[in-house]
Enzyme design. Structure first.
Site, PDB file in Angstrom:
ATOM      1  N   LYS A   1      -6.806  -1.417   8.757  1.00 32.03           N
ATOM      2  CA  LYS A   1      -7.616  -1.029   7.599  1.00 32.03           C
ATOM      3  C   LYS A   1      -8.949  -1.765   7.586  1.00 32.03           C
ATOM      4  O   LYS A   1     -10.002  -1.148   7.370  1.00 32.03           O
ATOM      5  CB  LYS A   1      -6.859  -1.313   6.299  1.00 32.03           C
ATOM      6  CG  LYS A   1      -7.572  -0.775   5.057  1.00 32.03           C
ATOM      7  CD  LYS A   1      -6.993  -1.326   3.773  1.00 32.03           C
ATOM      8  CE  LYS A   1      -7.508  -2.718   3.510  1.00 32.03           C
ATOM      9  NZ  LYS A   1      -7.111  -3.239   2.171  1.00 32.03           N
TER      10      LYS A   1
ATOM     11  N   ASP B   1      -6.197   2.111   1.414  1.00 37.71           N
ATOM     12  CA  ASP B   1      -5.772   0.933   0.667  1.00 37.71           C
ATOM     13  C   ASP B   1      -4.705   1.345  -0.358  1.00 37.71           C
ATOM     14  O   ASP B   1      -4.206   2.475  -0.344  1.00 37.71           O
ATOM     15  CB  ASP B   1      -6.966   0.246  -0.003  1.00 37.71           C
ATOM     16  CG  ASP B   1      -7.447   0.982  -1.243  1.00 37.71           C
ATOM     17  OD1 ASP B   1      -7.134   2.191  -1.406  1.00 37.71           O
ATOM     18  OD2 ASP B   1      -8.135   0.358  -2.070  1.00 37.71           O
TER      19      ASP B   1
END
Length: 222
Positions: free
Chosen positions: A121, A139
């Site tokens: 991420k 997220d």
């Protein structure tokens, strides 16, 4: 309404709500963004933005950061949580950037993921926000909302990322990932909406009321 039609509708609604998508973390270049994103793990962007000015006053480039002691870095970043781990990662990734990349942050996802403290991420955020490469970092907010809006089954972050990339045009990924985050923070928090209360969840529920309850919750992501 099909999943693709629902995705187009949500994209249009998010564009109206958030026509501008400023990067939430203060930074001046790819390196300071990379460090800020690393610090944001299990920490709010607001707190990170309060801490990074002091950190970057001490060192705002890989060479200078690699010369600091881990304890010096930790003393500054401790309020962001996970201070020892983050401090070690910042110093070590800075050293690696100097030794392996001429002091530059590589605009390459795989190379970014090799750096200490930089997961998938974080690497995608840097690719999207520092280099403008189409990415869809997932997220907590995006993972939750993708399930609530029935765009993904929510079984894993990787699956959510794949599903969203299939549904939305590549050129929209970078802006959409921020728009969904902004929406999740403002309207559809984990406790503030059960999948039926916020404006867009209500719209999705009206399209298919029987499906709204099953989309009400999603596993958290760290």
């Amino acid at each position: 309404m099909t999943k693709s039609q629902r995705a187009r509708h949500l994209q249009q609604r998010l564009a109206l709500l958030y026509p501008e998508t400023p990067v939430p973390l203060d930074h001046k270049d790819p390196y300071t963004l990379l460090v800020a994103v690393l610090l944001s793990a299990q920490c709010t962007d607001i707190r990170v933005n309060l801490i990074t000015p002091k950190l970057f006053a001490a060192a705002d480039n890989p060479l200078d950061m690699s010369k600091l002691e881990v304890a010096q870095i930790e003393a500054i970043v401790r309020p962001c949580g996970l201070g020892p781990q983050k401090a070690r990662a910042i110093r070590e990734l800075s050293r690696m950037l100097v030794e392996q990349h001429q002091g530059n942050v590589p605009a390459d996802l795989e190379e970014l993921e090799k750096l200490p403290g930089v997961g998938h991420k974080t690497a995608q955020v840097v690719m999207a926000q520092a280099f403008g490469v189409p990415s869809f970092p997932v997220d907590t907010h995006i993972h939750r909302l993708a399930k609530r809006w029935r765009l993904s089954n929510g079984k894993s972050v990787i699956q959510t990322e794949r599903d969203l990339k299939r549904l939305f045009p590549r050129e929209a990924w970078n802006q959409l990932h921020l728009q969904i985050i902004f929406y999740g923070r403002e309207y559809c928090t984990a406790r503030g909406c059960d999948g039926t209360r916020c404006p867009l969840c209500q719209e999705v529920a009206r399209v298919s009321p029987t499906s709204s309850r099953s989309a009400a919750s999603a596993p958290s992501v760290t």
